[in-house]
Scaffold this motif. Structure first.
Motif, PDB file in Angstrom:
ATOM      1  N   VAL A 159      25.461  15.008  -8.513  1.00 34.82           N
ATOM      2  CA  VAL A 159      26.090  13.840  -9.136  1.00 34.82           C
ATOM      3  C   VAL A 159      25.157  13.259 -10.210  1.00 34.82           C
ATOM      4  N   PRO A 160      25.725  12.509 -11.176  1.00 35.24           N
ATOM      5  CA  PRO A 160      24.887  11.963 -12.261  1.00 35.24           C
ATOM      6  C   PRO A 160      23.745  11.077 -11.770  1.00 35.24           C
ATOM      7  N   ASN A 161      23.997  10.248 -10.756  1.00 33.86           N
ATOM      8  CA  ASN A 161      22.964   9.361 -10.236  1.00 33.86           C
ATOM      9  C   ASN A 161      23.187   9.182  -8.731  1.00 33.86           C
ATOM     10  N   PRO A 162      22.437   9.921  -7.906  1.00 35.50           N
ATOM     11  CA  PRO A 162      22.621   9.820  -6.457  1.00 35.50           C
ATOM     12  C   PRO A 162      22.488   8.398  -5.918  1.00 35.50           C
ATOM     13  N   PHE A 163      21.630   7.595  -6.537  1.00 32.36           N
ATOM     14  CA  PHE A 163      21.443   6.222  -6.065  1.00 32.36           C
ATOM     15  C   PHE A 163      22.741   5.429  -6.213  1.00 32.36           C
ATOM     16  N   VAL A 164      23.346   5.477  -7.382  1.00 29.43           N
ATOM     17  CA  VAL A 164      24.581   4.727  -7.634  1.00 29.43           C
ATOM     18  C   VAL A 164      25.704   5.237  -6.741  1.00 29.43           C
ATOM     19  N   THR A 165      25.815   6.545  -6.619  1.00 29.84           N
ATOM     20  CA  THR A 165      26.877   7.132  -5.791  1.00 29.84           C
ATOM     21  C   THR A 165      26.730   6.693  -4.340  1.00 29.84           C
ATOM     22  N   LEU A 166      25.520   6.769  -3.809  1.00 27.00           N
ATOM     23  CA  LEU A 166      25.337   6.404  -2.404  1.00 27.00           C
ATOM     24  C   LEU A 166      25.340   4.900  -2.192  1.00 27.00           C
TER      25      LEU A 166
END
Length: 149
Positions: free
Chosen positions: A56-63
């Motif tokens: 994903v583009p940004n794991p932090f934002v997704t999670l």
């Protein structure tokens, strides 16, 4: 939203739902410490594995989004199992607030704080797992986010 998160909204809620069995098992006192630990750590490991696998583009934002959804589900489950979790005897305010409110108002305050606490917990779990996944995605070349088109 799928472009920003790298997964669909359905996937966000699906991942969040993986944490619900632990809430139910905990509130109804269905498992011991080992079972509870599995129900805590397996879902968040799956969260991290999915975002790393999907790159994903940004794991932090997704999670963080998954954690927010989990917080909502956590809060709803706690409300649903409220009476059973406390053995039929609802909790009461203590200290200086003991007896200051009517039982109905006291129950409303406690439930509101429970819901808020659940949302904060979900966001904190999402942020912690997201930060770990983000770090892994930067360190391990095979998990680096796909370039945007």
């Amino acid at each position: 939203m799928t472009a920003r998160l790298g997964i669909t909204v359905w996937a966000v809620w699906g991942l969040a739902l993986l944490g619900v069995p632990r809430v139910v098992a905990h509130d109804l006192k269905l498992v011991g410490p080992v079972g509870n630990a599995l129900l805590v750590f397996v879902p968040i490991a799956v969260w991290a594995a999915v975002v790393l696998w999907k790159r994903v583009p940004n794991p932090f934002v997704t999670l963080l989004a998954v954690g927010a959804a989990y917080g909502v589900l956590l809060g709803l489950a706690h409300q649903l199992f409220w009476a059973r979790a406390f053995g039929g005897e609802p909790p009461h305010l203590g200290g200086n607030l003991a007896g200051a409110l009517s039982p109905a108002a006291e129950g409303l305050v406690l439930r509101a704080f429970s819901l808020g606490s659940s949302l904060v917990t979900g966001l904190a779990v999402g942020a912690a797992v997201g930060a770990a996944a983000w770090l892994i995605s930067r360190i391990v070349p095979g998990f680096r986010p796909r370039p945007r088109r």
